[in-house]
Design a protein around this motif. Sequence first.
Motif, PDB file in Angstrom:
ATOM      1  N   SER A 132       0.861  -1.183   0.000  1.00  0.00           N
ATOM      2  CA  SER A 132       0.000   0.000   0.000  1.00  0.00           C
ATOM      3  C   SER A 132       0.894   1.230   0.000  1.00  0.00           C
ATOM      4  O   SER A 132       1.753   1.375   0.868  1.00  0.00           O
ATOM      5  CB  SER A 132      -0.911   0.006   1.228  1.00  0.00           C
ATOM      6  N   LYS A 185       1.133   5.560  -0.570  1.00  0.00           N
ATOM      7  CA  LYS A 185       0.428   6.833  -0.654  1.00  0.00           C
ATOM      8  C   LYS A 185       0.920   7.593  -1.878  1.00  0.00           C
ATOM      9  O   LYS A 185       2.114   7.858  -2.022  1.00  0.00           O
ATOM     10  CB  LYS A 185       0.653   7.659   0.607  1.00  0.00           C
ATOM     11  N   THR A 193       0.481  10.980  -4.488  1.00  0.00           N
ATOM     12  CA  THR A 193      -0.026  12.343  -4.622  1.00  0.00           C
ATOM     13  C   THR A 193      -0.916  12.436  -5.840  1.00  0.00           C
ATOM     14  O   THR A 193      -0.506  12.090  -6.946  1.00  0.00           O
ATOM     15  CB  THR A 193       1.141  13.343  -4.740  1.00  0.00           C
ATOM     16  N   THR A 194      -2.160  12.892  -5.635  1.00  0.00           N
ATOM     17  CA  THR A 194      -3.090  13.048  -6.754  1.00  0.00           C
ATOM     18  C   THR A 194      -3.154  14.487  -7.241  1.00  0.00           C
ATOM     19  O   THR A 194      -3.376  14.744  -8.419  1.00  0.00           O
ATOM     20  CB  THR A 194      -4.494  12.585  -6.352  1.00  0.00           C
ATOM     21  N   GLU A 195      -2.967  15.432  -6.324  1.00  0.00           N
ATOM     22  CA  GLU A 195      -2.930  16.845  -6.689  1.00  0.00           C
ATOM     23  C   GLU A 195      -1.835  17.522  -5.871  1.00  0.00           C
ATOM     24  O   GLU A 195      -1.808  17.405  -4.647  1.00  0.00           O
ATOM     25  CB  GLU A 195      -4.276  17.528  -6.403  1.00  0.00           C
ATOM     26  N   ARG A 220      -3.084  16.816  -2.086  1.00  0.00           N
ATOM     27  CA  ARG A 220      -4.049  15.746  -1.909  1.00  0.00           C
ATOM     28  C   ARG A 220      -3.403  14.427  -2.326  1.00  0.00           C
ATOM     29  O   ARG A 220      -2.670  14.367  -3.315  1.00  0.00           O
ATOM     30  CB  ARG A 220      -5.310  16.000  -2.727  1.00  0.00           C
ATOM     31  N   SER A 221      -3.673  13.414  -1.543  1.00  0.00           N
ATOM     32  CA  SER A 221      -3.087  12.112  -1.842  1.00  0.00           C
ATOM     33  C   SER A 221      -4.083  11.013  -1.534  1.00  0.00           C
ATOM     34  O   SER A 221      -5.086  11.235  -0.848  1.00  0.00           O
ATOM     35  CB  SER A 221      -1.806  11.900  -1.036  1.00  0.00           C
ATOM     36  N   GLU A 222      -3.801   9.837  -2.048  1.00  0.00           N
ATOM     37  CA  GLU A 222      -4.637   8.672  -1.772  1.00  0.00           C
ATOM     38  C   GLU A 222      -3.738   7.444  -1.683  1.00  0.00           C
ATOM     39  O   GLU A 222      -2.647   7.410  -2.242  1.00  0.00           O
ATOM     40  CB  GLU A 222      -5.700   8.474  -2.852  1.00  0.00           C
ATOM     41  N   THR A 223      -4.209   6.463  -0.941  1.00  0.00           N
ATOM     42  CA  THR A 223      -3.443   5.221  -0.785  1.00  0.00           C
ATOM     43  C   THR A 223      -3.898   4.203  -1.813  1.00  0.00           C
ATOM     44  O   THR A 223      -5.105   3.970  -1.983  1.00  0.00           O
ATOM     45  CB  THR A 223      -3.625   4.657   0.635  1.00  0.00           C
ATOM     46  N   THR A 224      -2.950   3.648  -2.514  1.00  0.00           N
ATOM     47  CA  THR A 224      -3.264   2.655  -3.534  1.00  0.00           C
ATOM     48  C   THR A 224      -2.414   1.409  -3.323  1.00  0.00           C
ATOM     49  O   THR A 224      -1.343   1.468  -2.719  1.00  0.00           O
ATOM     50  CB  THR A 224      -3.007   3.227  -4.946  1.00  0.00           C
TER      51      THR A 224
END
Length: 312
Positions: free
Chosen positions: A72, A74, A76-78, A94-98
């Motif tokens: 998993s 993290k 950065t998306t923006e 902004r970030s999300e875990t993938t």
Amino acid sequence: MGTPFITHLEPTRLDGYNPRLSHDRQPSHIPAAFRDAMCVREMVFVGEQGCPLEHEYDADDARSCHWVMYASVKMTTEPEERDPETDLVVRPRRSETTTMPIGTLRIVPFPHPPHPPDGARYVGGVLQPAEDSGNTTGNNSKAGNGRAHNGNAKTNENNPPVNNIHGTEAEPQRHRAFSIVDERRMSAAMPFGADRQTDFHNGKEPYVKLGRMAVIPEFRGHQVAIQLWNAAKKWMQENPTYFNPSVKELGMDAMKAGNTDDIPKWNGLVCVHAQESVIKVYERWGFKVDKGMGKFYEEGILHVGMFQRLEV
């Protein structure tokens, strides 16, 4: 990196897989775990080591067991935005875990092609003629599959063979009398014949082959490769008869066995075709260089044969 986990994919049909296309352009029915394994292999063997994409997938993939490690991460998306005059943050990052695949290996069941001759060169799994001779004898001999970055060599075929029982583009899918389990056992019951004897192989004993070991660059140094090997090793030790052919289903004639002593059985022997640069890695795992096998080139990379016997 979050807590990693490992997925195990048993032998499965890969009908329709196009070796000339990347993993993310394959048909949707191809198992996700296999596409993830190919994602890692393409990054390492194709992107880093320069092996042709069409050589990465081969006829052994469908009959092999694959292990894929995921982590998993993290992302950065923006990006963060700041006011150019005050340098104050006007929009936070902004970030999300993938979850992403970070490493893979495969175990190829017996039988295997003959051991590579000392000094041999293979391209796409095909033995090349000697440079100092016009002799093309043996041009169709296939190398064993290994390859690794953190791992193995490899062999593949520009075009999967038309007699591949798992189906290929060259051989459209057709009605089959065997289930995938039957096909796996059938492949193990079709010996290539006696091999040459080396330091650690008598030329007859069935062995499995560790191959396509790869870890993406960002995750090297985190014990990914050894965790994959430990998972595969534990599974093999717990399932020592998995690849042994079934006498009940195939019969003695199909296995070319004159008596029960001739029935191929795995007794813990594991081979790897290791890139010379990672010999010490495999030695730490318990493998020993088979000097009797010599050295050989796969996709222009120098390899050696190594063996280990597991307790089963």
